[in-house]
Design a protein around this motif. Structure first.
Motif, PDB file in Angstrom:
ATOM      1  N   PRO A   1       8.479   9.681   2.426  1.00 57.97           N
ATOM      2  CA  PRO A   1       8.122   8.441   3.119  1.00 57.97           C
ATOM      3  C   PRO A   1       8.562   7.210   2.347  1.00 57.97           C
TER       4      PRO A   1
ATOM      5  N   PHE B   1       8.024   3.181   1.522  1.00 60.62           N
ATOM      6  CA  PHE B   1       7.093   2.065   1.609  1.00 60.62           C
ATOM      7  C   PHE B   1       7.904   0.788   1.458  1.00 60.62           C
TER       8      PHE B   1
ATOM      9  N   GLU C   1       0.138  -2.528  -0.872  1.00 64.86           N
ATOM     10  CA  GLU C   1       0.435  -1.282  -0.163  1.00 64.86           C
ATOM     11  C   GLU C   1      -0.341  -0.073  -0.676  1.00 64.86           C
TER      12      GLU C   1
ATOM     13  N   SER D   1       1.413   6.002   5.069  1.00 66.76           N
ATOM     14  CA  SER D   1       2.768   6.241   5.558  1.00 66.76           C
ATOM     15  C   SER D   1       2.597   6.885   6.931  1.00 66.76           C
TER      16      SER D   1
END
Ligand SMILES: Cc1cc2nc3c(=O)[nH]c(=O)nc-3n(C[C@H](O)[C@H](O)[C@H](O)COP(=O)(O)OP(=O)(O)OC[C@H]3O[C@@H](n4cnc5c(N)ncnc54)[C@H](O)[C@@H]3O)c2cc1C
Ligand SMILES: Cc1cc2nc3c(=O)[nH]c(=O)nc-3n(C[C@H](O)[C@H](O)[C@H](O)COP(=O)(O)OP(=O)(O)OC[C@H]3O[C@@H](n4cnc5c(N)ncnc54)[C@H](O)[C@@H]3O)c2cc1C
Ligand code: SF4
Ligand code: SF4
Ligand code: FES
Lengths: 293, 478
Positions: B249, B251, B257, B264
């Motif tokens: 995934p 970001f 985050e 995700s």
């Protein structure tokens, strides 16, 4: 890789030893790695540290703390039955080198988790000092096995009923006071212990590794659930770890992420408890006498 | 109807078929499939629309060249199971592709009727015949070639791995699929939601492979549970196919985050689809419903995440940095998402996430405008200076793409990768290692189901040739 249960027994209150048939995992396991299993068809994927393995018997050993739904379900499985799925070994193996004197601190399931580390560091010719902590004397387990590998075993209990009164970090102070030069430290157990122990080794600049136990889903680097901040960078604990430099881990972030589902975990526990008889809920982790994280 | 021949004009006068669907309000609260599929009558009528073009532009528009006019002619005659078999000559997963292919940029867009009348509903017909065949137990086990005595390992059970397994087992090889997760199907199982691709269909396809003799071994992470060398040296495999997908995934690397409530898309969808988090607490994996959810991205993955969040009860906003026409998702999904009440904040890009006590509470975005075209030919979004705005939210789902997962490839020292970590292959999908092929998302980067299957087919042909000592496909002699 059926995950058939060979032994599933309580070793001390709330901590159980699970021996599973898993020939492929037993053959490939290295210190510091973990497995993920699902107890039953509706279950969650949960990670456990490999605490021992026997390639010739084709078995692996884990120690687990009965904490919530998944471990409650696990505790009910009997020898001959199998967990729903089992995958491993996952994660990067611990780096084992000859460095001199190695301090291994374990609490809670970490009393199981540090055993393979003790064995491997010893094999490399290090002096190994193992520090085992628990709330009280009768919660100490795995002592004899670790004693076979470690040069010295120190016990710390929160209530002072055995050994040093206090926790791992207090025992580290005692070691320093007696002039022990520690070249490397590694801690396995609950987040609180790993954090405070890392703080204790920081002033002396002792290189320190912790085996983080972030929440995980797949365990193969696919989902990012296990992400942690280390030295300002985002890492995935399941593939970049679980071992990280304890002095660089952002502990506030680790604590916050560990609590992501506390509400749901409680709900799930109540849901399952209301269906099953005889389940007892321990409010949080009482194993080392600290608050649940 | 089958016997009657219509003129081209009459055919074109038939209105394009549309699958009946659950109404938006009802379906936004359940996880059942959205379109119901065509009825037999609708399918036969729709099939009449095809004018059997001699040059078959539709076939050229399909990445695997499904025999479209042929199968449609069989549908027109009511020979549904035969039609399904015709498709399976080139596409082993028609029930899946009929549902998830971006037909509007492939077969249907290429159809002669597309511009003036709307292309023939090739996807809906494909889905119909595959469902018909499966639901009426008409799936036939094709005749297998006699055993070659060769053993093949397939790593990864996504669409590309399944294609290789299916092709090679029919050619008489002994095939075993190794999968890291506890269920087979790759993204079809863990990524694409139930309301778009019922898991029962994926399970039926895997079951079909098993009935052909493919062995599936779950819970094996090749590279960790066993190595490639062991597959060759100890387990005696003669060839290996790597179809491990692009499951890493991405970001945004913006502030905040790492907070709780930020997922995700892979995590969010895996919790929902693979782990059945939408059935919590009947199933143990939690997937807490959000109140206001922001999904960042504009592809299928973003639509799937948004529509899942909606079904769990949230108000959902999709935040995408380009314009509406540039949304890479299938148009049907965008349309469905809009109907279900999902809000689109286009030409907007998150710059920062806010939170309290480690939990996300909002997002700061910047407005974008379109500049000059970039490498992809699409006009590049550029931030408008100072045009910041805030959105309150308690969950954020990052659906901004994925990269190459290195778990397996980093254990293979001799395997050539490109600079993004994807595997380098030749025109026959051979890697730099002898007897090792690769295909699907781990070669191309995140793409589509049908492209992953197409790569699998190419590799399977090449593997078969190599294993049997035949010339490679595409060489002079072949
Ligand atoms: C790499 C890795 C290795 C691990 N190794 C082990 C191991 O060897 N043995 C083991 O018992 N656990 C280990 N864990 C933690 C283990 O996965 C969790 O304890 C497990 O998910 C609990 O599931 P549950 O459903 O029973 O409890 P949950 O319902 O998930 O949790 C119930 C309650 O217990 C608390 N809790 C959960 N985990 C811990 C913990 N580790 N310490 C203190 N409180 C906790 C939760 O916050 C919650 O309040 C490991 C985790 C990781 C990521
Ligand atoms: C949410 C979502 C929606 C999508 N929607 C569409 C759509 O509508 N239409 C469309 O055409 N495409 C869509 N796609 C893209 C499409 O699903 C992929 O392009 C396709 O699945 C790629 O297939 P693959 O076989 O290469 O890999 P995958 O489907 O990714 O499968 C790879 C498999 O390999 C396994 N694996 C990985 N590493 C190992 C290892 N070391 N050992 C063993 N096994 C391993 C993985 O667990 C996985 O099961 C979507 C993708 C996502 C994520
Ligand atoms: S496989 Fe996809 S592109 Fe090809 S005909 Fe079927 S729906 Fe169209
Ligand atoms: S292009 Fe359209 S009308 Fe022509 S053969 Fe293909 S499906 Fe039929
Ligand atoms: S658990 Fe999914 S990436 Fe680590």
């Amino acid at each position: 890789m059926k995950g058939t249960i060979v032994i599933n027994e309580q070793v001390v209150p709330n901590v159980r030893r699970l021996v599973l048939e898993a020939p492929a995992i037993a053959r490939h396991a290295k210190p510091g790695q973990f497995v993920i299993l699902i107890p039953d068809a509706e279950g969650e994927r949960i990670p456990f540290t490999l605490s021992d393995w026997d390639a010739s018997e084709g078995t692996i050993t884990i120690f687990y703390l009965e904490a919530g739904v998944s471990t409650m379900k696990l505790s009910r499985l009997k020898p001959g039955e199998a967990v729903y799925t089992l995958v491993g070994p996952l994660g990067k193996p611990t780096e084992i080198e000859k460095v001199g004197t190695v301090l291994l601190g374990g609490g809670c399931y970490g009393l199981g988790g540090i055993y393979p580390l003790a064995r491997a560091f010893k094999e490399q010719g290090n002096k190994v000092i193992a520090l085992l902590e628990a709330r009280t004397s009768y919660l100490i387990y795995n002592e004899d096995k670790i004693g076979e590998e470690a040069d010295e075993v120190i016990i710390a209990t929160a209530d002072g009923s055995r050994g040093v009164r206090g926790h791992v970090w207090e025992a580290i102070k005692i070691l320093e006071e007696r002039g022990e030069k520690i070249d490397h430290a590694h801690f396995v157990g609950c987040t609180y212990m790993m954090m405070t122990s890392s703080r204790a080794t920081e002033p002396a600049g002792i290189p320190t590794i912790v085996s983080l136990n972030s929440l995980m889903v797949d365990g193969t680097g696919m989902c990012g659930c296990c992400r942690v901040l280390v030295g300002g960078e985002t890492k995935f604990a399941c593939v970049d770890g679980p071992d990280f430099n304890g002095h660089l881990v952002d502990w506030d972030n680790v604590f916050a992420r560990a609590g992501a589902y506390v509400g749901e975990e409680n709900l799930a526990y109540q849901f399952h408890q209301s269906r099953a008889d005889g389940a007892i809920k321990d409010d949080g982790c009482k194993n080392c006498g600290k608050e649940a994280i | 109807m089958g016997g009657k021949t219509l003129t081209a004009k009459e055919r074109m006068a038939i209105p394009r078929a549309k699958m009946p669907e659950q109404n938006p309000a009802a379906r936004a609260a359940n996880f059942e499939e959205v379109p119901f599929g065509l009825t037999a009558e609708q399918a036969m009528l729709e099939a009449q629309r095809c004018i059997s073009c001699r040059n078959m532009p539709c076939v050229a528009g399909c990445p695997v060249g499904v025999h479209i006019p042929e199968f449609i002619a069989l549908v027109a005659e009511g020979k549904f199971a035969e039609a399904a078999r015709e498709i399976k000559e080139t596409n082993v997963l028609p029930a899946v592709c009929g549902r998830v292919c971006p037909q509007e940029i492939q077969c249907e867009e290429a159809c002669t009727l597309w511009k003036r009348f709307g292309g023939v509903s090739i996807g809906a017909l494909e889905r119909f015949v595959a469902d018909y065949e499966r639901n009426n137990n008409l799936v036939k086990i094709p005749k297998k070639d006699s055993s070659t005595g060769k053993k093949v390992a397939v790593i990864g059970s996504g669409p590309s791995g399944l294609t290789v397994a299916g092709d090679l087992v029919l050619k008489g090889h002994e095939v075993t699929v190794y999968e890291a997760l506890h269920e087979a199907g790759g993204v079809l199982i863990y990524g694409i939601p139930e309301f778009r691709l019922p898991k029962e269909i994926v399970k039926a396809e895997v079951g079909y492979m098993e009935s052909l003799g493919v062995k599936f071994v779950m819970n094996v992470v090749v590279g960790l549970t066993m190595t490639i060398d062991e597959l060759f040296d100890e387990l005696g495999y003669d060839a290996v196919y790597i179809g491990v997908g692009a499951g890493l995934p991405r970001f945004m690397r913006i502030d905040g985050e790492d907070m709780n409530g930020v997922f995700s898309a892979n995590e969010y969808l895996t919790r929902s689809n693979l782990m059945k988090g939408y059935l919590f607490p009947e199933y143990d994996s939690p997937l807490p419903p959000g109140r206001r959810v922001c999904v960042v991205g504009g592809g299928n993955v973003a639509m799937d995440s948004a529509r899942t969040a909606k079904r769990l009860g949230a108000d959902v906003t999709i935040v995408y940095r380009r314009a509406r026409e540039q949304l890479p998702a299938r148009s049907a999904e965008v349309h469905h998402a809009e109907e279900e009440g999902i809000e689109f904040k286009l030409l907007s890009n998150p710059v920062r996430l806010f939170g309290e006590n480690g939990r996300v509470t909002g997002m700061e975005c910047i407005r974008m405008e379109l500049g000059e075209p970039d490498d992809s030919g699409r006009r590049r979004p550029i931030p408008i200076e100072g045009a910041f705005f805030k959105i309150e939210c308690d969950q954020v789902i990052m659906a901004i793409g994925s990269g190459a997962n290195p778990v397996l490839t980093k254990t293979m020292k001799d395997l050539e990768l490109n600079r993004w970590g994807y595997i380098e292959v030749d025109e026959n999908n051979r890697t730099s290692m002898p007897m090792v092929w690769a295909g699907g998302d781990i070669v191309t980067g995140a793409a589509t189901v049908i492209l992953a299957m197409g790569a699998g087919r190419i590799a399977a042909n090449s593997m078969h040739a190599e294993l049997m000592g035949l010339p490679q496909p595409g060489t002079e002699e072949s």
